[in-house]
Design an enzyme around this catalytic site. Sequence first.
Site, PDB file in Angstrom:
ATOM      1  CG  ASP A  88       0.259 -26.427  47.005  1.00  0.00           C
ATOM      2  OD1 ASP A  88       1.001 -27.433  46.979  1.00  0.00           O
ATOM      3  OD2 ASP A  88      -0.705 -26.276  46.230  1.00  0.00           O
ATOM      4  CG  ASN A 115       7.421 -33.925  57.705  1.00  0.00           C
ATOM      5  OD1 ASN A 115       7.905 -35.054  57.725  1.00  0.00           O
ATOM      6  ND2 ASN A 115       6.104 -33.717  57.763  1.00  0.00           N
ATOM      7  CE1 TYR A 204       8.967 -40.021  49.772  1.00  0.00           C
ATOM      8  CE2 TYR A 204       9.902 -42.166  50.286  1.00  0.00           C
ATOM      9  CZ  TYR A 204       9.521 -40.901  50.680  1.00  0.00           C
ATOM     10  OH  TYR A 204       9.697 -40.508  51.991  1.00  0.00           O
ATOM     11  CE  LYS A 208      11.917 -38.143  51.283  1.00  0.00           C
ATOM     12  NZ  LYS A 208      11.892 -36.842  52.002  1.00  0.00           N
TER      13      LYS A 208
END
Length: 335
Positions: A88, A115, A204, A208
């Site tokens: 997790d 990933n 998000y 990245k």
Amino acid sequence: MPAAPDILQFLRGQLFQTPQLPNKSFAGKTVVITGANTGLGFECAKHLIQLNVSNLILGCRSVDKGEAAKEKLLTRSKSTSVQVWKVDMADYGSVKSFANKLNKDLPRLDALLVNAGISTNEYHVAERLEQTLTVNVVSSFLLCFLALSKLSQTAAETGEASHLTIVGSLVHCFADHQQIVRPPAGKIFATLSDKSQADMAARYFLSKLIVLLCVQEMSKQMSRSKEKSGKDAVIFNCPNPGWCKTELFRQDDGGAFARNLLRLIGRTPEAGARTLTSAIAADVSTHGHYLSECQVKPASVWVRSQEGQAVQSKVWKELIDQLNTIEPGVSEALV
């Protein structure tokens, strides 16, 4: 807004370049994939079975879902060993337990594909940081550091470079970099985790961007460590799978325009996963680089700028401080 060269690079790649699977056998190799029960991770696992991987570890938050994925994979091959291990990424203790099992139970580790990630427009806290930062950034790099010795050991024993890959994204070009420029040194993660200031609609993208900056900085440190020790290399890279029709954006899909555009130009998960499979088979020329369409491509104009490189050092230092607090001395894996 992203610079014009960034937009043109995205459009050329998304519309006119098709990712290709590597022409390489994974026979005899052990590969670990996190977030492997669905989407790009699951498709990458299918590719690896097609390429005759010997041992495949699926790192999943839900063991039940992982076991269901395992059953589907085993219908494709009777020669690959597939195991499901719980991890997790919102729980540092779980990440450390996963890494400890990896180091103790695996005779070799040829590739680790980090990933697992989340995209949400809802604010949640995990391990005292905003959850996207915890999962996509801090836990991802914690796992990288904790697995580095096993990857290095495997490379030394086999005489062949091992691979460490974190999934990146073209959306780093669309991130508001001022959100990591403005905070004072040592306060980036705390500022981004302040609920009153958190821009979750773009979080998000920003995660990245931070991932790519830290991949670039960590790869520099790895190269220096190799020069000092003379040990065999671990190739560390950051592939962009492109804009794919996966479940990643199920909570925040960008609205009607984005949904319709994705239907028109989006990649299938299988096609996007080719970029990940390629990255864990790539040669040393990809070390430290952003990859797209299975090729080394330039990071965003801002990342390559003088300001971007200065912020990269600042973000990296703060990440290392975070990691050493979670696991004292973990950064010594690069010494």
